[in-house]
Design a protein around this motif. Structure first.
Motif, mmCIF file in Angstrom:
data_model
loop_
_atom_site.group_PDB
_atom_site.id
_atom_site.type_symbol
_atom_site.label_atom_id
_atom_site.label_comp_id
_atom_site.label_asym_id
_atom_site.label_seq_id
_atom_site.Cartn_x
_atom_site.Cartn_y
_atom_site.Cartn_z
ATOM 1 N N ALA A 170 0.787 -1.237 0.000
ATOM 2 C CA ALA A 170 0.000 0.000 0.000
ATOM 3 C C ALA A 170 0.812 1.276 0.000
ATOM 4 N N SER A 174 0.286 4.909 3.575
ATOM 5 C CA SER A 174 -0.937 4.213 3.995
ATOM 6 C C SER A 174 -0.707 3.407 5.271
ATOM 7 N N TYR A 178 -2.639 3.743 8.874
ATOM 8 C CA TYR A 178 -3.230 2.577 9.520
ATOM 9 C C TYR A 178 -2.779 2.474 10.975
ATOM 10 N N ASN A 186 -7.879 1.663 7.135
ATOM 11 C CA ASN A 186 -7.337 0.396 6.659
ATOM 12 C C ASN A 186 -7.413 0.328 5.137
ATOM 13 N N PHE A 187 -6.356 0.795 4.480
ATOM 14 C CA PHE A 187 -6.298 0.837 3.019
ATOM 15 C C PHE A 187 -6.534 -0.543 2.408
ATOM 16 N N ALA A 188 -7.245 -0.581 1.268
ATOM 17 C CA ALA A 188 -7.418 -1.820 0.495
ATOM 18 C C ALA A 188 -7.024 -1.553 -0.955
ATOM 19 N N ASP A 189 -6.311 -2.496 -1.568
ATOM 20 C CA ASP A 189 -5.934 -2.324 -2.975
ATOM 21 C C ASP A 189 -7.104 -2.678 -3.888
ATOM 22 N N THR A 193 -7.387 -6.455 -0.976
ATOM 23 C CA THR A 193 -6.403 -6.830 0.040
ATOM 24 C C THR A 193 -6.067 -5.612 0.883
ATOM 25 N N THR A 194 -6.131 -5.756 2.195
ATOM 26 C CA THR A 194 -5.943 -4.610 3.090
ATOM 27 C C THR A 194 -4.572 -4.622 3.764
ATOM 28 N N SER A 196 -4.216 -4.549 6.912
ATOM 29 C CA SER A 196 -4.382 -5.515 8.003
ATOM 30 C C SER A 196 -4.118 -6.945 7.534
ATOM 31 N N ASN A 197 -4.572 -7.282 6.313
ATOM 32 C CA ASN A 197 -4.323 -8.615 5.744
ATOM 33 C C ASN A 197 -2.834 -8.921 5.693
#
Length: 219
Positions: A170, A174, A178, A186-189, A193-194, A196-197
């Motif tokens: 990210a 980012s 977070y 919580n950024f996600a692509d 997919t975050t 946190s993942n």
């Protein structure tokens, strides 16, 4: 007694025939077409995985060999590469990210790479790019690593390797958001997919090999 001798002779004769057949055959195994393409491989083995099958019969610990990469730095980068592209140096995804580690063109420029086509065809350069980018991210996130490693956010233990993996996904900005929002931002692509993942998936690897470097370059 005679029966025992006859049994031994029969066994010896059988073994001799098998050995003779094995020496006479001209057949060889052709591995030239072997490929792992399409196979679902798993780099995320548990630390407690049983590797006793690799132990020599002598039980001498100094003679044990295992290809298991564990939580080493090599294990870290190869696991991350497998998640990103299944380890394919020539992979280009639907968003235009390139290579084994799925770099964006903007990130490549930051570490001194201005020719994406050449980058895509050069595995050694891709490996150098991964290390350079990780060193740069480690410098950018050095205070966050110091302040948050060992804490839990969203139920996930924060580790340096988790932070660096998330930064690869990210970007370091980012990851800062977070951590400093304690997981609220919580950024996600594009694939969902975050941060946190990645924090969870790549937790606990040894990334001490990487030295924080603001000016790290691949070239």
């Amino acid at each position: 007694m005679i029966k025992n001798i006859a049994s031994y002779l029969t066994l010896a004769l059988t073994i001799s025939v098998l050995l003779y057949a094995s020496f006479k055959t001209n057949e060889t195994i052709d591995l030239s077409e072997y490929s792992t393409k399409g196979l679902v491989l798993n780099y995320n083995m548990d630390l407690d995985a049983n590797i006793n099958d690799n132990i020599d019969a002598s039980n001498d610990a100094n003679e044990v060999f295992s290809p298991y990469l564990g939580k080493s730095f090599v294990g870290f980068k190869e696991a991350l590469a497998f998640k990103e592209s299944r380890g394919d140096y020539q992979c280009v995804n639907t968003y235009g990210y390139l290579g084994k580690y799925q770099f964006g063109k903007g990130t490549l420029k930051l570490i001194g790479i201005n020719n994406p086509n050449k980058f895509l065809k050069d595995p050694k350069l891709q490996e150098k790019a991964f290390v350079a980018n990780a060193k740069r991210n480690k410098w950018i996130l050095r205070r966050d690593i110091k302040n948050f490693v060992g804490k839990k956010i969203n139920g996930v233990l924060v580790t340096e390797s988790g932070i660096l993996a998330a930064a690869h996904l990210a970007g370091p900005g980012s990851v800062k958001k977070y951590l400093r929002s304690y997981g609220m931002n919580n950024f996600a692509d594009g694939y969902g997919t975050t941060v946190s993942n990645y924090m969870k998936k790549f937790s606990g690897y040894d990334t001490s090999f990487l030295k924080a470097d603001r000016k790290a370059k691949a070239i």
